[in-house]
Design a protein around this motif. Structure first.
Motif, PDB file in Angstrom:
ATOM      1  N   THR A  63       0.841  -1.192   0.000  1.00 17.15           N
ATOM      2  CA  THR A  63       0.000   0.000   0.000  1.00 17.15           C
ATOM      3  C   THR A  63       0.876   1.240   0.000  1.00 17.15           C
ATOM      4  O   THR A  63       1.799   1.349   0.803  1.00 17.15           O
ATOM      5  CB  THR A  63      -0.921   0.027   1.235  1.00 17.15           C
ATOM      6  N   ILE A  64       0.590   2.160  -0.916  1.00 17.61           N
ATOM      7  CA  ILE A  64       1.291   3.441  -0.990  1.00 17.61           C
ATOM      8  C   ILE A  64       0.265   4.531  -0.711  1.00 17.61           C
ATOM      9  O   ILE A  64      -0.771   4.591  -1.378  1.00 17.61           O
ATOM     10  CB  ILE A  64       1.915   3.667  -2.376  1.00 17.61           C
ATOM     11  N   ARG A  65       0.556   5.373   0.274  1.00 20.75           N
ATOM     12  CA  ARG A  65      -0.303   6.508   0.614  1.00 20.75           C
ATOM     13  C   ARG A  65       0.548   7.765   0.583  1.00 20.75           C
ATOM     14  O   ARG A  65       1.700   7.747   0.983  1.00 20.75           O
ATOM     15  CB  ARG A  65      -0.871   6.367   2.025  1.00 20.75           C
ATOM     16  N   ALA A  66      -0.050   8.857   0.151  1.00 13.41           N
ATOM     17  CA  ALA A  66       0.635  10.149   0.159  1.00 13.41           C
ATOM     18  C   ALA A  66      -0.408  11.244   0.320  1.00 13.41           C
ATOM     19  O   ALA A  66      -1.588  11.046   0.013  1.00 13.41           O
ATOM     20  CB  ALA A  66       1.435  10.349  -1.125  1.00 13.41           C
ATOM     21  N   GLU A  67       0.040  12.391   0.771  1.00 17.82           N
ATOM     22  CA  GLU A  67      -0.855  13.526   1.003  1.00 17.82           C
ATOM     23  C   GLU A  67      -0.237  14.768   0.384  1.00 17.82           C
ATOM     24  O   GLU A  67       0.940  15.039   0.569  1.00 17.82           O
ATOM     25  CB  GLU A  67      -1.029  13.729   2.508  1.00 17.82           C
ATOM     26  N   ARG A  68      -1.038  15.504  -0.382  1.00 15.93           N
ATOM     27  CA  ARG A  68      -0.588  16.788  -0.922  1.00 15.93           C
ATOM     28  C   ARG A  68      -1.484  17.874  -0.360  1.00 15.93           C
ATOM     29  O   ARG A  68      -2.701  17.816  -0.484  1.00 15.93           O
ATOM     30  CB  ARG A  68      -0.649  16.825  -2.442  1.00 15.93           C
ATOM     31  N   THR A  69      -0.858  18.854   0.253  1.00 10.56           N
ATOM     32  CA  THR A  69      -1.595  20.010   0.763  1.00 10.56           C
ATOM     33  C   THR A  69      -1.094  21.239   0.022  1.00 10.56           C
ATOM     34  O   THR A  69       0.116  21.463  -0.090  1.00 10.56           O
ATOM     35  CB  THR A  69      -1.392  20.189   2.276  1.00 10.56           C
ATOM     36  N   LEU A  70      -2.020  21.986  -0.526  1.00  7.38           N
ATOM     37  CA  LEU A  70      -1.682  23.224  -1.226  1.00  7.38           C
ATOM     38  C   LEU A  70      -1.876  24.386  -0.275  1.00  7.38           C
ATOM     39  O   LEU A  70      -2.784  24.370   0.559  1.00  7.38           O
ATOM     40  CB  LEU A  70      -2.561  23.394  -2.465  1.00  7.38           C
ATOM     41  N   ARG A  71      -1.047  25.389  -0.424  1.00  7.28           N
ATOM     42  CA  ARG A  71      -1.160  26.522   0.491  1.00  7.28           C
ATOM     43  C   ARG A  71      -2.487  27.231   0.254  1.00  7.28           C
ATOM     44  O   ARG A  71      -2.977  27.338  -0.869  1.00  7.28           O
ATOM     45  CB  ARG A  71       0.022  27.451   0.348  1.00  7.28           C
ATOM     46  N   ASN A  72      -3.026  27.709   1.304  1.00  5.70           N
ATOM     47  CA  ASN A  72      -4.319  28.375   1.271  1.00  5.70           C
ATOM     48  C   ASN A  72      -4.125  29.767   1.875  1.00  5.70           C
ATOM     49  O   ASN A  72      -4.399  29.982   3.041  1.00  5.70           O
ATOM     50  CB  ASN A  72      -5.339  27.562   2.067  1.00  5.70           C
ATOM     51  N   ARG A  90      -2.610   3.844  -3.518  1.00  3.12           N
ATOM     52  CA  ARG A  90      -2.473   2.793  -4.529  1.00  3.12           C
ATOM     53  C   ARG A  90      -2.149   1.504  -3.804  1.00  3.12           C
ATOM     54  O   ARG A  90      -1.310   1.491  -2.900  1.00  3.12           O
ATOM     55  CB  ARG A  90      -1.352   3.159  -5.492  1.00  3.12           C
ATOM     56  N   GLN A  91      -2.805   0.416  -4.157  1.00  4.98           N
ATOM     57  CA  GLN A  91      -2.537  -0.884  -3.555  1.00  4.98           C
ATOM     58  C   GLN A  91      -2.250  -1.903  -4.643  1.00  4.98           C
ATOM     59  O   GLN A  91      -2.903  -1.898  -5.683  1.00  4.98           O
ATOM     60  CB  GLN A  91      -3.718  -1.348  -2.709  1.00  4.98           C
ATOM     61  N   LEU A  92      -1.274  -2.765  -4.356  1.00  5.86           N
ATOM     62  CA  LEU A  92      -0.883  -3.816  -5.286  1.00  5.86           C
ATOM     63  C   LEU A  92      -0.775  -5.136  -4.554  1.00  5.86           C
ATOM     64  O   LEU A  92      -0.190  -5.195  -3.465  1.00  5.86           O
ATOM     65  CB  LEU A  92       0.488  -3.514  -5.909  1.00  5.86           C
ATOM     66  N   ASN A  93      -1.288  -6.194  -5.158  1.00  8.36           N
ATOM     67  CA  ASN A  93      -1.104  -7.531  -4.619  1.00  8.36           C
ATOM     68  C   ASN A  93       0.213  -8.052  -5.166  1.00  8.36           C
ATOM     69  O   ASN A  93       0.362  -8.203  -6.368  1.00  8.36           O
ATOM     70  CB  ASN A  93      -2.261  -8.438  -5.017  1.00  8.36           C
ATOM     71  N   LEU A  94       1.173  -8.309  -4.286  1.00 13.17           N
ATOM     72  CA  LEU A  94       2.511  -8.705  -4.713  1.00 13.17           C
ATOM     73  C   LEU A  94       2.592 -10.156  -5.160  1.00 13.17           C
ATOM     74  O   LEU A  94       3.498 -10.522  -5.892  1.00 13.17           O
ATOM     75  CB  LEU A  94       3.511  -8.466  -3.574  1.00 13.17           C
ATOM     76  N   GLY A  95       1.696 -10.983  -4.731  1.00 14.43           N
ATOM     77  CA  GLY A  95       1.765 -12.386  -5.101  1.00 14.43           C
ATOM     78  C   GLY A  95       2.898 -13.087  -4.364  1.00 14.43           C
ATOM     79  O   GLY A  95       3.505 -12.556  -3.437  1.00 14.43           O
ATOM     80  N   GLN A  96       3.218 -14.285  -4.771  1.00 15.61           N
ATOM     81  CA  GLN A  96       4.269 -15.073  -4.135  1.00 15.61           C
ATOM     82  C   GLN A  96       5.615 -14.794  -4.802  1.00 15.61           C
ATOM     83  O   GLN A  96       5.668 -14.280  -5.908  1.00 15.61           O
ATOM     84  CB  GLN A  96       3.941 -16.566  -4.251  1.00 15.61           C
ATOM     85  N   GLY A  97       6.683 -15.114  -4.116  1.00 11.99           N
ATOM     86  CA  GLY A  97       8.007 -15.006  -4.713  1.00 11.99           C
ATOM     87  C   GLY A  97       8.648 -13.645  -4.579  1.00 11.99           C
ATOM     88  O   GLY A  97       9.577 -13.323  -5.314  1.00 11.99           O
ATOM     89  N   ILE A  98       8.174 -12.817  -3.660  1.00 13.38           N
ATOM     90  CA  ILE A  98       8.728 -11.480  -3.444  1.00 13.38           C
ATOM     91  C   ILE A  98       9.448 -11.457  -2.105  1.00 13.38           C
ATOM     92  O   ILE A  98       8.946 -11.981  -1.114  1.00 13.38           O
ATOM     93  CB  ILE A  98       7.613 -10.412  -3.462  1.00 13.38           C
ATOM     94  N   ASP A  99      10.616 -10.840  -2.063  1.00  8.23           N
ATOM     95  CA  ASP A  99      11.364 -10.666  -0.811  1.00  8.23           C
ATOM     96  C   ASP A  99      10.870  -9.379  -0.156  1.00  8.23           C
ATOM     97  O   ASP A  99      11.445  -8.308  -0.344  1.00  8.23           O
ATOM     98  CB  ASP A  99      12.860 -10.607  -1.105  1.00  8.23           C
ATOM     99  N   ILE A 100       9.781  -9.471   0.613  1.00  9.14           N
ATOM    100  CA  ILE A 100       9.144  -8.272   1.165  1.00  9.14           C
ATOM    101  C   ILE A 100      10.032  -7.543   2.171  1.00  9.14           C
ATOM    102  O   ILE A 100       9.863  -6.352   2.385  1.00  9.14           O
ATOM    103  CB  ILE A 100       7.753  -8.567   1.772  1.00  9.14           C
ATOM    104  N   ASP A 101      10.985  -8.253   2.777  1.00  9.65           N
ATOM    105  CA  ASP A 101      11.879  -7.608   3.742  1.00  9.65           C
ATOM    106  C   ASP A 101      12.912  -6.702   3.080  1.00  9.65           C
ATOM    107  O   ASP A 101      13.538  -5.885   3.750  1.00  9.65           O
ATOM    108  CB  ASP A 101      12.598  -8.655   4.597  1.00  9.65           C
TER     109      ASP A 101
END
Length: 146
Positions: A63-72, A90-101
């Motif tokens: 899961t990737i999260r980000a926040e953009r704040t514009l000056r007001n 944005r979210q992605l299913n990595l499946g098997q075979g990934i070195d998540i560490d």
């Protein structure tokens, strides 16, 4: 606690977020490709404070999260305001075979790059084939049924 998943409600929420630019999640365009023993994800996040980017892995879900704040600014009369502020997800299913560490990330010039390595077990390898006199008999503990 039992929770019921309603795919139509979820679809309605996502469609509403995409169609209403004043609320909800924002678009995070990305490219994903494999280079050798790594997957490379590049996501466009211009104007994002790198400190607002949050990347986590839960099981096989990245899961990737980000926040953009514009000056007001006070007393400003906007003539046009097309740059969106808000949350990006944005979210992605990595499946098997990934070195998540060993997943790593870098933010440079408005682009978030996430390197996702393939685990040693999942990498392609050559299997030696023996034949004839070089072959050793294979012993098994089970009887083979005909």
């Amino acid at each position: 606690m039992a929770m019921k998943f309603d795919p139509f409600r979820e679809l309605d929420r996502v469609a509403g977020a995409l169609l209403d630019p004043r609320q909800g999640l924002r678009l995070m365009p990305m490219d994903l490709y494999r280079e050798g023993d790594h997957y490379i994800l590049s996501a466009d996040l211009p104007g994002i404070d790198p400190g607002s980017v949050d990347i986590d892995v839960d099981g096989q879900l990245l899961t990737i999260r980000a926040e953009r704040t514009l000056r007001n600014a006070e007393g400003v009369k906007w003539l046009t305001r097309e740059r969106e502020s808000g949350s990006f997800l944005r979210q992605l299913n990595l499946g098997q075979g990934i070195d998540i560490d060993a997943i790593s990330a870098r933010y440079e010039n408005g682009v978030l790059s996430v390197t996702i390595p393939v685990s040693e077990r999942a990498r392609p390898r050559k299997i030696e084939v023996v034949s004839g006199e070089d072959a050793q008999p294979v012993q098994t503990d089970r009887a083979v049924e005909a």
